[in-house]
Design a protein around this motif. Structure first.
Motif, mmCIF file in Angstrom:
data_model
loop_
_atom_site.group_PDB
_atom_site.id
_atom_site.type_symbol
_atom_site.label_atom_id
_atom_site.label_comp_id
_atom_site.label_asym_id
_atom_site.label_seq_id
_atom_site.Cartn_x
_atom_site.Cartn_y
_atom_site.Cartn_z
ATOM 1 N N ARG A 204 0.829 -1.214 0.000
ATOM 2 C CA ARG A 204 0.000 0.000 0.000
ATOM 3 C C ARG A 204 0.861 1.261 0.000
ATOM 4 O O ARG A 204 0.487 2.274 -0.546
ATOM 5 C CB ARG A 204 -0.911 -0.017 1.218
ATOM 6 N N ASN B 205 2.637 4.306 -6.866
ATOM 7 C CA ASN B 205 2.439 5.532 -6.117
ATOM 8 C C ASN B 205 3.593 6.456 -6.489
ATOM 9 O O ASN B 205 4.732 6.231 -6.075
ATOM 10 C CB ASN B 205 2.422 5.229 -4.624
ATOM 11 N N ASN C 220 -0.802 2.316 -5.481
ATOM 12 C CA ASN C 220 -2.132 2.888 -5.259
ATOM 13 C C ASN C 220 -3.148 1.757 -5.164
ATOM 14 O O ASN C 220 -2.847 0.605 -5.474
ATOM 15 C CB ASN C 220 -2.498 3.842 -6.402
ATOM 16 N N GLU C 221 -4.367 2.090 -4.752
ATOM 17 C CA GLU C 221 -5.432 1.090 -4.612
ATOM 18 C C GLU C 221 -5.636 0.283 -5.900
ATOM 19 O O GLU C 221 -5.934 -0.897 -5.854
ATOM 20 C CB GLU C 221 -6.757 1.758 -4.219
ATOM 21 N N ASP C 222 -5.477 0.930 -7.053
ATOM 22 C CA ASP C 222 -5.711 0.239 -8.333
ATOM 23 C C ASP C 222 -4.488 -0.560 -8.807
ATOM 24 O O ASP C 222 -4.499 -1.142 -9.888
ATOM 25 C CB ASP C 222 -6.131 1.237 -9.410
ATOM 26 N N GLY C 223 -3.423 -0.590 -7.994
ATOM 27 C CA GLY C 223 -2.230 -1.352 -8.355
ATOM 28 C C GLY C 223 -1.203 -0.549 -9.135
ATOM 29 O O GLY C 223 -0.110 -1.032 -9.387
ATOM 30 N N SER C 224 -1.532 0.670 -9.512
ATOM 31 C CA SER C 224 -0.572 1.511 -10.224
ATOM 32 C C SER C 224 0.470 2.039 -9.237
ATOM 33 O O SER C 224 0.221 2.117 -8.034
ATOM 34 C CB SER C 224 -1.294 2.677 -10.909
#
Length: 172
Positions: free
Chosen positions: A145, A155, A149-153
């Motif tokens: 995390r 950060n 990011n939440e969508d796997g892209s």
């Protein structure tokens, strides 16, 4: 008169330091010898929530890990505090940032989410993070995390060179 932003000024220096560090670690060989690969420390490990949950202190032969601010610490040396049945065992095997900030073991607070914390709680979090966890326990990795990011892209705000105990020369 303001100069360039510190981040912009340091990037060339960081790149130079990386090149020098890597160059100094290159193996050297005498005539007729095969060069040996450079010795490396353990790489920084990325933990998913499921992987981190395996290190909650339930297994006697497993290390005990907990994460604060996305940094995973090995708290096995504090087994009397974090092991099975110990007072702070609820913090282990997960990112318990909110619980640490609030000094809470309430299951609802045992999360990475810091939304709505007060300035005093955030200050307490930084103090405990620095004076307890970073000072006493080895860093074994980061939570996914923190880096994704939440969508796997990726950060894009994650900068390895800004992470505690991250030594970029050991990662390449």
């Amino acid at each position: 008169m303001a100069g360039p932003a510190p981040g912009r000024r340091l990037r060339p220096l960081t790149a130079l330091a990386l090149v020098l560090a890597l160059a100094s670690r290159l193996p050297t060989a005498r005539a007729g010898e095969t060069p040996r690969p450079a010795e490396r420390g353990p790489p920084v490990r990325l933990f998913t929530e499921e992987e981190l949950a395996r290190y909650g202190g339930e297994e006697e032969d497993q290390p005990i890990y907990l994460a604060v601010k996305g940094v995973v610490f090995d708290v096995t040396s504090g087994k009397e505090f974090y092991g099975r049945g110990a007072p702070y065992n609820a913090l282990t095997g997960k990112d318990s940032t909110r619980g640490v900030a609030k000094m809470s073991l309430d299951p609802a607070d045992l999360t990475h989410d810091i939304t709505g914390l007060t300035a005093k709680e955030l200050e307490a979090l930084d103090e405990v993070f620095t004076k307890v966890y970073k000072a006493k326990y080895p860093i074994v990795g980061y939570t996914a995390r923190r880096i994704l990011n939440e969508d796997g892209s990726p950060n894009l705000d994650f900068k390895p060179e800004d992470q505690p105990h991250f030594d970029i020369k050991d990662e390449f």
